[in-house]
Design an enzyme around this catalytic site. Structure first.
Site, PDB file in Angstrom:
ATOM      1  N   MET A  86       0.797  -1.228   0.000  1.00  0.00           N
ATOM      2  CA  MET A  86       0.000   0.000   0.000  1.00  0.00           C
ATOM      3  C   MET A  86       0.832   1.281   0.000  1.00  0.00           C
ATOM      4  SD  MET A  86      -2.884  -1.390  -0.205  1.00  0.00           S
ATOM      5  CE  MET A  86      -4.062  -0.084   0.084  1.00  0.00           C
ATOM      6  N   ILE A  88       2.666   4.131  -2.628  1.00  0.00           N
ATOM      7  CA  ILE A  88       2.881   4.584  -4.001  1.00  0.00           C
ATOM      8  C   ILE A  88       4.387   4.649  -4.229  1.00  0.00           C
ATOM      9  CG2 ILE A  88       2.604   6.524  -5.587  1.00  0.00           C
ATOM     10  CD1 ILE A  88      -0.074   7.089  -4.188  1.00  0.00           C
ATOM     11  N   ASN A 103       1.601  -6.086 -10.284  1.00  0.00           N
ATOM     12  CA  ASN A 103       0.634  -5.705  -9.241  1.00  0.00           C
ATOM     13  C   ASN A 103      -0.702  -6.374  -9.509  1.00  0.00           C
ATOM     14  OD1 ASN A 103      -0.337  -4.192  -6.966  1.00  0.00           O
ATOM     15  ND2 ASN A 103      -1.361  -2.808  -8.397  1.00  0.00           N
ATOM     16  N   HIS A 105      -4.821  -5.528  -8.791  1.00  0.00           N
ATOM     17  CA  HIS A 105      -5.702  -4.418  -8.412  1.00  0.00           C
ATOM     18  C   HIS A 105      -7.148  -4.911  -8.420  1.00  0.00           C
ATOM     19  CE1 HIS A 105      -6.877  -0.263  -7.870  1.00  0.00           C
ATOM     20  NE2 HIS A 105      -7.857  -0.490  -8.734  1.00  0.00           N
ATOM     21  N   ASP A 141      -1.797   2.331 -11.416  1.00  0.00           N
ATOM     22  CA  ASP A 141      -2.903   1.429 -11.774  1.00  0.00           C
ATOM     23  C   ASP A 141      -3.250   1.456 -13.267  1.00  0.00           C
ATOM     24  OD1 ASP A 141      -3.137   0.601  -9.140  1.00  0.00           O
ATOM     25  OD2 ASP A 141      -4.655   2.093  -8.655  1.00  0.00           O
TER      26      ASP A 141
HETATM   27  C1  GRF Z   1      -6.244  -6.966  -2.586  1.00  0.00           C
HETATM   28  O1  GRF Z   1      -7.598  -6.674  -2.802  1.00  0.00           O
HETATM   29  C2  GRF Z   1      -5.408  -6.467  -3.735  1.00  0.00           C
HETATM   30  O2  GRF Z   1      -6.059  -6.532  -4.957  1.00  0.00           O
HETATM   31  C3  GRF Z   1      -5.164  -5.032  -3.343  1.00  0.00           C
HETATM   32  O3  GRF Z   1      -5.008  -5.035  -1.959  1.00  0.00           O
HETATM   33  C4  GRF Z   1      -5.682  -6.164  -1.407  1.00  0.00           C
HETATM   34  C5  GRF Z   1      -4.672  -6.929  -0.626  1.00  0.00           C
HETATM   35  O4  GRF Z   1      -5.223  -8.010   0.082  1.00  0.00           O
HETATM   36  N1  GRF Z   1      -4.029  -4.508  -4.066  1.00  0.00           N
HETATM   37  P1  GRF Z   1      -4.276  -9.140   0.682  1.00  0.00           P
HETATM   38  O5  GRF Z   1      -3.286  -8.446   1.611  1.00  0.00           O
HETATM   39  O6  GRF Z   1      -3.587  -9.827  -0.454  1.00  0.00           O
HETATM   40  O7  GRF Z   1      -5.191 -10.049   1.437  1.00  0.00           O
END
Ligand code: GRF
Length: 212
Positions: A86, A88, A103, A105, A141
């Site tokens: 999380m 950038i 990545n 998304h 993204d």
């Molecule tokens: C997922 O929904 C992914 O697509 C997004 O962040 C979330 C991460 O979930 N980028 P996790 O930590 O893999 O359970």
């Protein structure tokens, strides 16, 4: 065999899905920007090396990204996998790993980049939503798409129920994409296009709600 490093920030369910399947590669390490990321414990239990590069310890994004790159490079990975990471990333960092940084998304990109994708999809009343695995470029993204999965949006969906259904698909397409990359079946061209030897399967459209 290719080596990958997985970057996480939280619960790590996508990371777990990657660790639970045969990826045709070696998972060299899991790195988090948060020491309390639940996914770190899951990785350790599976005997995977872990490291923490805490973003709060660095004055700015450049300094954090430099430290992160140093931690990653210690493992000399072929592919760097963002799995719920999380932060950038700076353009310099992204360009350094061009074609090797992937990545997932939780939307059908290019729709709903950014945060709160499920809430926004429900607000708009879309009938089809989903998730996307893509190469990371400096354009947040919006990198070249490797694979997507679509789900129907149901009339009684909440952000939570929709997120759960999308997450189930994330756990299917992310291992698939990483396996293709590890086997050299998917790559990024110098022009920024996805090169793939995967067979496309015409037909089987997802129509929501269904036809009579
Ligand atoms: C997922 O929904 C992914 O697509 C997004 O962040 C979330 C991460 O979930 N980028 P996790 O930590 O893999 O359970």
């Amino acid at each position: 065999m290719k080596k990958i490093v997985i970057l996480i920030s939280g619960r790590g369910s996508n990371m777990q899905a990657l660790l639970e399947t045969n990826l045709s590669c070696h998972v060299a390490a899991v790195i988090s920007n948060r020491a309390d990321a639940a996914g770190l414990q899951i990785a350790r239990q599976r005997g995977i090396a872990t490291a923490v590069v805490a973003h709060r310890d660095y004055a700015d994004r450049e300094a954090f990204d430099a430290a992160l790159a140093q931690a990653i490079d210690a493992y000399q990975p072929d592919i760097i996998v963002l799995a719920g990471f999380m932060r950038i990333l700076t353009t310099g960092f992204v360009n350094k790993y061009s074609g090797r940084l992937i990545n997932i998304h939780p939307s059908l990109l290019p729709a709903y980049g950014g945060m709160n994708t499920h809430e926004r999809a429900l607000q708009d009343g879309v009938k089809i939503h989903g998730c996307t695995v893509h190469f990371v470029t400096p354009d947040l993204d919006h990198g070249p798409i490797i694979i997507q999965a679509a789900v129907q949006v149901l009339s009684d969906d909440t952000p939570h129920t929709l997120a759960q259904r999308v997450l189930h698909e994330e756990h299917r397409i992310y291992p698939q994409a990483i396996r293709w990359l590890c086997r050299g079946q998917v790559s990024l061209s110098a022009e920024g296009k996805v090169i793939s030897d995967r067979l496309e399967q015409p037909g089987s459209p997802l129509i929501a709600p269904g036809l009579e």
